[in-house]
Design a protein around this motif. Sequence first.
Motif, PDB file in Angstrom:
ATOM      1  N   GLU A   1       0.820  -1.206   0.000  1.00  0.00           N
ATOM      2  CA  GLU A   1       0.000   0.000   0.000  1.00  0.00           C
ATOM      3  C   GLU A   1       0.857   1.261   0.000  1.00  0.00           C
ATOM      4  O   GLU A   1       0.532   2.241  -0.660  1.00  0.00           O
ATOM      5  CB  GLU A   1      -0.936   0.018   1.215  1.00  0.00           C
ATOM      6  CG  GLU A   1      -2.018  -1.041   1.167  1.00  0.00           C
ATOM      7  CD  GLU A   1      -2.968  -0.860   0.003  1.00  0.00           C
ATOM      8  OE1 GLU A   1      -3.312   0.288  -0.322  1.00  0.00           O
ATOM      9  OE2 GLU A   1      -3.360  -1.881  -0.595  1.00  0.00           O
ATOM     10  N   ARG A   2       1.945   1.245   0.784  1.00  0.00           N
ATOM     11  CA  ARG A   2       2.836   2.410   0.867  1.00  0.00           C
ATOM     12  C   ARG A   2       4.248   1.908   1.110  1.00  0.00           C
ATOM     13  O   ARG A   2       4.623   1.577   2.227  1.00  0.00           O
ATOM     14  CB  ARG A   2       2.397   3.351   1.987  1.00  0.00           C
ATOM     15  CG  ARG A   2       3.107   4.702   1.923  1.00  0.00           C
ATOM     16  CD  ARG A   2       2.459   5.719   2.829  1.00  0.00           C
ATOM     17  NE  ARG A   2       2.431   5.326   4.218  1.00  0.00           N
ATOM     18  CZ  ARG A   2       3.457   5.477   5.059  1.00  0.00           C
ATOM     19  NH1 ARG A   2       4.592   5.977   4.664  1.00  0.00           N
ATOM     20  NH2 ARG A   2       3.337   5.097   6.324  1.00  0.00           N
ATOM     21  N   ASN A   3       5.002   1.830   0.045  1.00  0.00           N
ATOM     22  CA  ASN A   3       6.362   1.299   0.100  1.00  0.00           C
ATOM     23  C   ASN A   3       7.290   2.302   0.775  1.00  0.00           C
ATOM     24  O   ASN A   3       7.057   3.507   0.740  1.00  0.00           O
ATOM     25  CB  ASN A   3       6.842   1.006  -1.325  1.00  0.00           C
ATOM     26  CG  ASN A   3       7.641  -0.266  -1.413  1.00  0.00           C
ATOM     27  OD1 ASN A   3       7.859  -0.965  -0.434  1.00  0.00           O
ATOM     28  ND2 ASN A   3       8.079  -0.576  -2.609  1.00  0.00           N
ATOM     29  N   GLY A   4       8.348   1.798   1.405  1.00  0.00           N
ATOM     30  CA  GLY A   4       9.357   2.667   2.002  1.00  0.00           C
ATOM     31  C   GLY A   4       9.001   3.159   3.391  1.00  0.00           C
ATOM     32  O   GLY A   4       9.259   4.312   3.729  1.00  0.00           O
ATOM     33  N   GLN A   5       8.435   2.291   4.218  1.00  0.00           N
ATOM     34  CA  GLN A   5       8.037   2.680   5.571  1.00  0.00           C
ATOM     35  C   GLN A   5       9.131   2.364   6.584  1.00  0.00           C
ATOM     36  O   GLN A   5       9.915   1.438   6.413  1.00  0.00           O
ATOM     37  CB  GLN A   5       6.761   1.953   5.981  1.00  0.00           C
ATOM     38  CG  GLN A   5       5.552   2.353   5.161  1.00  0.00           C
ATOM     39  CD  GLN A   5       4.291   1.731   5.689  1.00  0.00           C
ATOM     40  OE1 GLN A   5       3.956   1.913   6.871  1.00  0.00           O
ATOM     41  NE2 GLN A   5       3.584   0.991   4.846  1.00  0.00           N
ATOM     42  N   THR A   6       9.120   3.119   7.662  1.00  0.00           N
ATOM     43  CA  THR A   6      10.019   2.860   8.777  1.00  0.00           C
ATOM     44  C   THR A   6       9.408   1.797   9.684  1.00  0.00           C
ATOM     45  O   THR A   6       8.229   1.463   9.566  1.00  0.00           O
ATOM     46  CB  THR A   6      10.252   4.140   9.610  1.00  0.00           C
ATOM     47  OG1 THR A   6       9.001   4.524  10.190  1.00  0.00           O
ATOM     48  CG2 THR A   6      10.816   5.266   8.764  1.00  0.00           C
ATOM     49  N   LEU A   7      10.206   1.320  10.618  1.00  0.00           N
ATOM     50  CA  LEU A   7       9.708   0.350  11.596  1.00  0.00           C
ATOM     51  C   LEU A   7       8.539   0.933  12.382  1.00  0.00           C
ATOM     52  O   LEU A   7       7.520   0.276  12.589  1.00  0.00           O
ATOM     53  CB  LEU A   7      10.839  -0.073  12.545  1.00  0.00           C
ATOM     54  CG  LEU A   7      10.449  -0.971  13.709  1.00  0.00           C
ATOM     55  CD1 LEU A   7       9.886  -2.294  13.209  1.00  0.00           C
ATOM     56  CD2 LEU A   7      11.650  -1.203  14.617  1.00  0.00           C
ATOM     57  N   GLY A   8       8.669   2.176  12.794  1.00  0.00           N
ATOM     58  CA  GLY A   8       7.596   2.823  13.559  1.00  0.00           C
ATOM     59  C   GLY A   8       6.292   2.884  12.783  1.00  0.00           C
ATOM     60  O   GLY A   8       5.214   2.650  13.337  1.00  0.00           O
ATOM     61  N   GLU A   9       6.390   3.201  11.508  1.00  0.00           N
ATOM     62  CA  GLU A   9       5.188   3.265  10.674  1.00  0.00           C
ATOM     63  C   GLU A   9       4.562   1.881  10.513  1.00  0.00           C
ATOM     64  O   GLU A   9       3.345   1.739  10.555  1.00  0.00           O
ATOM     65  CB  GLU A   9       5.527   3.859   9.306  1.00  0.00           C
ATOM     66  CG  GLU A   9       5.920   5.331   9.378  1.00  0.00           C
ATOM     67  CD  GLU A   9       6.514   5.840   8.092  1.00  0.00           C
ATOM     68  OE1 GLU A   9       6.305   7.035   7.795  1.00  0.00           O
ATOM     69  OE2 GLU A   9       7.203   5.075   7.383  1.00  0.00           O
ATOM     70  N   LEU A  10       5.386   0.877  10.339  1.00  0.00           N
ATOM     71  CA  LEU A  10       4.872  -0.489  10.189  1.00  0.00           C
ATOM     72  C   LEU A  10       4.248  -0.997  11.487  1.00  0.00           C
ATOM     73  O   LEU A  10       3.296  -1.772  11.455  1.00  0.00           O
ATOM     74  CB  LEU A  10       5.984  -1.425   9.716  1.00  0.00           C
ATOM     75  CG  LEU A  10       6.424  -1.216   8.266  1.00  0.00           C
ATOM     76  CD1 LEU A  10       7.721  -1.964   7.979  1.00  0.00           C
ATOM     77  CD2 LEU A  10       5.330  -1.645   7.303  1.00  0.00           C
ATOM     78  N   CYS A  11       4.774  -0.561  12.620  1.00  0.00           N
ATOM     79  CA  CYS A  11       4.233  -0.984  13.913  1.00  0.00           C
ATOM     80  C   CYS A  11       2.818  -0.458  14.133  1.00  0.00           C
ATOM     81  O   CYS A  11       2.040  -1.058  14.886  1.00  0.00           O
ATOM     82  CB  CYS A  11       5.130  -0.511  15.058  1.00  0.00           C
ATOM     83  SG  CYS A  11       6.658  -1.445  15.214  1.00  0.00           S
ATOM     84  N   GLU A  12       2.457   0.628  13.461  1.00  0.00           N
ATOM     85  CA  GLU A  12       1.119   1.197  13.616  1.00  0.00           C
ATOM     86  C   GLU A  12       0.045   0.255  13.080  1.00  0.00           C
ATOM     87  O   GLU A  12      -1.095   0.300  13.525  1.00  0.00           O
ATOM     88  CB  GLU A  12       1.027   2.543  12.897  1.00  0.00           C
ATOM     89  CG  GLU A  12       1.882   3.624  13.517  1.00  0.00           C
ATOM     90  CD  GLU A  12       1.940   4.889  12.681  1.00  0.00           C
ATOM     91  OE1 GLU A  12       1.225   4.977  11.656  1.00  0.00           O
ATOM     92  OE2 GLU A  12       2.703   5.792  13.056  1.00  0.00           O
TER      93      GLU A  12
END
Length: 104
Positions: free
Chosen positions: A24-35
């Motif tokens: 859906e949104r490539n290039g995410q940080t760990l924090g963003e993925l944890c959401e």
Amino acid sequence: MDADKVFKALGDPTRRKLLDALYERNGQTLGELCEDVDMARQSVTQHLGLLEEANLVATVWRGREKLHFINPVPLHEVYERWVRKFERQRLGLLHDLKKQLEGE
């Protein structure tokens, strides 16, 4: 491609959810993925590690941020090896059924 690692990585619903998030949104940080998942950062890091080992996720450092990107190549290889050959047979059967139903 190490198919065993790819199948192991895809076998877990959390890892599939992480891949969906990256799709859906490539290039995410760990924090963003944890959401997107209800678990500790350490657990998400372990899941991402398995995805990286399977070459399904690639990372790039941008300053102090580690960005995660989906790598579709192993998925395509799995599709070519395990799905496509069965798809041809199914489509052939559907074509034959259509011909029979139409009286050709």
